[in-house]
Design a protein around this motif. Structure first.
Motif, PDB file in Angstrom:
ATOM      1  N   LYS A   1       0.746  -1.142  -0.002  1.00 10.83           N
ATOM      2  CA  LYS A   1       0.140   0.291   0.007  1.00 10.83           C
ATOM      3  C   LYS A   1       1.040   1.081   0.006  1.00 10.83           C
ATOM      4  O   LYS A   1       0.899   2.175  -0.880  1.00 10.83           O
ATOM      5  CB  LYS A   1      -0.912  -0.147   1.436  1.00 10.83           C
ATOM      6  CG  LYS A   1      -1.501   1.144   1.948  1.00 10.83           C
ATOM      7  CD  LYS A   1      -2.467   1.990   0.450  1.00 10.83           C
ATOM      8  CE  LYS A   1      -3.026   3.196   1.020  1.00 10.83           C
ATOM      9  NZ  LYS A   1      -3.604   4.040   0.065  1.00 10.83           N
TER      10      LYS A   1
ATOM     11  N   GLY B   1       0.901   1.687  -3.831  1.00  8.14           N
ATOM     12  CA  GLY B   1      -0.349   2.097  -3.956  1.00  8.14           C
ATOM     13  C   GLY B   1      -1.290   0.997  -4.461  1.00  8.14           C
ATOM     14  O   GLY B   1      -2.493   1.360  -4.517  1.00  8.14           O
TER      15      GLY B   1
ATOM     16  N   GLU C   1      -4.434  -1.375  -3.058  1.00  5.60           N
ATOM     17  CA  GLU C   1      -5.207  -1.068  -2.034  1.00  5.60           C
ATOM     18  C   GLU C   1      -6.147  -2.404  -1.923  1.00  5.60           C
ATOM     19  O   GLU C   1      -6.947  -2.365  -0.670  1.00  5.60           O
ATOM     20  CB  GLU C   1      -6.107   0.162  -2.127  1.00  5.60           C
ATOM     21  CG  GLU C   1      -5.230   1.492  -2.195  1.00  5.60           C
ATOM     22  CD  GLU C   1      -6.277   2.562  -2.385  1.00  5.60           C
ATOM     23  OE1 GLU C   1      -6.882   2.569  -2.997  1.00  5.60           O
ATOM     24  OE2 GLU C   1      -5.900   3.819  -1.595  1.00  5.60           O
ATOM     25  N   HIS C   2      -6.357  -3.252  -2.673  1.00  8.07           N
ATOM     26  CA  HIS C   2      -7.034  -4.315  -2.785  1.00  8.07           C
ATOM     27  C   HIS C   2      -6.499  -5.476  -2.506  1.00  8.07           C
ATOM     28  O   HIS C   2      -5.716  -6.003  -3.236  1.00  8.07           O
ATOM     29  CB  HIS C   2      -8.068  -4.372  -4.147  1.00  8.07           C
ATOM     30  CG  HIS C   2      -8.721  -3.158  -4.215  1.00  8.07           C
ATOM     31  ND1 HIS C   2      -9.719  -2.402  -3.621  1.00  8.07           N
ATOM     32  CD2 HIS C   2      -8.437  -2.096  -5.215  1.00  8.07           C
ATOM     33  CE1 HIS C   2     -10.135  -1.387  -3.974  1.00  8.07           C
ATOM     34  NE2 HIS C   2      -9.328  -1.051  -5.044  1.00  8.07           N
TER      35      HIS C   2
ATOM     36  N   CYS D   1      -5.755  -2.969   9.236  1.00  8.71           N
ATOM     37  CA  CYS D   1      -5.418  -2.157   8.073  1.00  8.71           C
ATOM     38  C   CYS D   1      -6.656  -0.883   8.173  1.00  8.71           C
ATOM     39  O   CYS D   1      -6.176   0.281   7.408  1.00  8.71           O
ATOM     40  CB  CYS D   1      -6.092  -3.188   7.025  1.00  8.71           C
ATOM     41  SG  CYS D   1      -4.809  -4.422   6.417  1.00  8.71           S
TER      42      CYS D   1
ATOM     43  N   LEU E   1      -4.069   1.946   7.580  1.00 12.08           N
ATOM     44  CA  LEU E   1      -3.804   1.830   6.213  1.00 12.08           C
ATOM     45  C   LEU E   1      -4.881   2.400   5.516  1.00 12.08           C
ATOM     46  O   LEU E   1      -5.864   1.599   4.937  1.00 12.08           O
ATOM     47  CB  LEU E   1      -3.413   0.589   5.756  1.00 12.08           C
ATOM     48  CG  LEU E   1      -1.984   0.094   6.238  1.00 12.08           C
ATOM     49  CD1 LEU E   1      -1.918  -1.333   5.745  1.00 12.08           C
ATOM     50  CD2 LEU E   1      -0.794   0.899   5.882  1.00 12.08           C
ATOM     51  N   SER E   2      -5.200   3.762   5.476  1.00 16.66           N
ATOM     52  CA  SER E   2      -6.376   4.209   4.926  1.00 16.66           C
ATOM     53  C   SER E   2      -6.533   3.994   3.560  1.00 16.66           C
ATOM     54  O   SER E   2      -5.622   4.190   2.750  1.00 16.66           O
ATOM     55  CB  SER E   2      -6.423   5.972   5.116  1.00 16.66           C
ATOM     56  OG  SER E   2      -7.413   6.561   4.365  1.00 16.66           O
ATOM     57  N   GLY E   3      -7.712   3.537   2.953  1.00 20.68           N
ATOM     58  CA  GLY E   3      -7.852   2.983   1.612  1.00 20.68           C
ATOM     59  C   GLY E   3      -7.918   1.789   1.441  1.00 20.68           C
ATOM     60  O   GLY E   3      -8.281   1.169   0.213  1.00 20.68           O
ATOM     61  N   VAL E   4      -7.144   0.980   2.250  1.00 15.30           N
ATOM     62  CA  VAL E   4      -6.988  -0.478   2.036  1.00 15.30           C
ATOM     63  C   VAL E   4      -8.434  -1.233   2.155  1.00 15.30           C
ATOM     64  O   VAL E   4      -9.060  -1.313   2.909  1.00 15.30           O
ATOM     65  CB  VAL E   4      -5.838  -1.235   3.012  1.00 15.30           C
ATOM     66  CG1 VAL E   4      -5.980  -2.641   2.818  1.00 15.30           C
ATOM     67  CG2 VAL E   4      -4.459  -0.692   2.464  1.00 15.30           C
ATOM     68  N   SER E   5      -8.572  -2.152   1.432  1.00 24.92           N
ATOM     69  CA  SER E   5      -9.996  -2.790   1.190  1.00 24.92           C
ATOM     70  C   SER E   5      -9.581  -4.327   1.436  1.00 24.92           C
ATOM     71  O   SER E   5      -8.635  -5.050   0.597  1.00 24.92           O
ATOM     72  CB  SER E   5     -11.056  -2.417   0.075  1.00 24.92           C
ATOM     73  OG  SER E   5     -10.543  -3.138  -1.146  1.00 24.92           O
TER      74      SER E   5
ATOM     75  N   ASP F   1      -4.386  -1.525 -10.937  1.00 24.48           N
ATOM     76  CA  ASP F   1      -4.251  -0.163 -10.005  1.00 24.48           C
ATOM     77  C   ASP F   1      -3.070   0.485 -10.661  1.00 24.48           C
ATOM     78  O   ASP F   1      -2.312   1.297  -9.963  1.00 24.48           O
ATOM     79  CB  ASP F   1      -3.645  -0.880  -8.815  1.00 24.48           C
ATOM     80  CG  ASP F   1      -2.747  -2.288  -8.863  1.00 24.48           C
ATOM     81  OD1 ASP F   1      -1.606  -1.992  -9.841  1.00 24.48           O
ATOM     82  OD2 ASP F   1      -2.564  -3.117  -8.177  1.00 24.48           O
TER      83      ASP F   1
END
Length: 271
Positions: free
Chosen positions: A164, A168, A170-171, A196, A200-204, A257
């Motif tokens: 991440k 970058g 995130e998924h 997460c 870790l903002s934005g990770v799904s 991504d």
């Protein structure tokens, strides 16, 4: 998934010993049993063991592609289980870190497979070294394998964090292996998800499934055969079959991504 566009997914982990290669091989079996054209790439280049898990002794491997100019088609090896493998070498220090040129060479060589494969499964090494990160970046989806151990959880988080923050990505899909029950699997996933979500903002994260601890797995490993072949009625096999069905619902278009991918020319053309 477009019928002419392969889905490339990695099977990866932050920690060794979580059963990653066994999961990759049995997923390949299950997808092949459903009529899919599958190639399993052994991307643990310095400590390869896909061939060992399958009881095979290939004469050529990716070392010969990079250092002797052997064509990829000569390395591609049929298994008795309906899928093919691209074996790597073990104990070759030259393979521990690919150069930029070698990375691009492999991507170019793989283009020849694009019309002949539905799923390319990339069995990475464990950890966060350069090769592991590279193959995870080149895949369209990443299946992170962990077990109900604190070290497995922290190392899975470390891998996701590096992917991440440095690249970058995130998924991620998550598979919890060797669990005593479904609740334990859900608890482990929830702990990873919360870590997460908090740091870790934005990770799904998506729970792709779990595989129970099963004595049939150990027997199959000793016999160097996939447990989905040796023990098709086992709980572990049923679980992997379910994960294979889930894999077939993954959407290539939703998973890009910006990092360079296997079959990148095809992907660029498609979009």
């Amino acid at each position: 998934m477009s019928p002419d566009l392969p889905l490339v997914f990695s099977v990866t982990s932050g920690k060794g010993g979580v059963g990653k290669t066994n999961i990759a091989a049995n997923l390949a079996c299950c997808l092949a049993q459903e009529g899919k054209r599958v190639v399993l790439l052994d991307a643990d280049l310095g400590l390869a063991n896909v061939d060992v898990v399958l009881g095979m002794t290939p004469q050529l491997n990716l070392f010969h592609l990079f250092h002797e100019g052997v064509d990829l088609s000569q390395i591609l090896c049929e298994t008795p289980y309906g899928f093919r493998i691209l074996p790597a070498s073990s104990g070759m220090s030259e393979m521990l870190s690919l150069s930029t040129g070698q990375k691009l060479e492999l991507l170019e060589a793989m283009d020849a497979l694009e019309g002949a494969v539905d799923y390319l499964i990339v069995d990475t090494g464990a950890g966060i070294n350069d090769n592991v990160l590279y193959f995870n970046l080149a895949a369209q989806e990443r299946l992170v394998v962990l077990t109900p151990e604190p070290t497995s959880l922290t190392d899975a988080y470390a891998l996701i964090k590096v992917m991440k923050l440095n690249h970058g990505v995130e998924h991620f899909k998550v598979l919890v292996n060797m669990v005593p029950d479904a609740q334990t699997a859900r608890d482990m996933f929830t702990r990873l998800y919360k870590a997460c979500d908090h740091f870790l903002s934005g990770v799904s994260l998506d729970l792709a499934g779990f595989v129970p601890r099963d004595p049939a797995v150990r027997k199959a490993v000793v016999n160097q055969r996939p447990f989905c072949v040796m023990a098709p009625d086992s709980p572990a096999c049923a679980a992997v079959r379910e994960v294979a069905r889930t894999v077939q619902t993954w959407d290539v278009a939703a998973s890009l991504d910006g990092n360079i991918k296997f079959f990148w020319k095809k992907l660029l053309f498609r979009h």
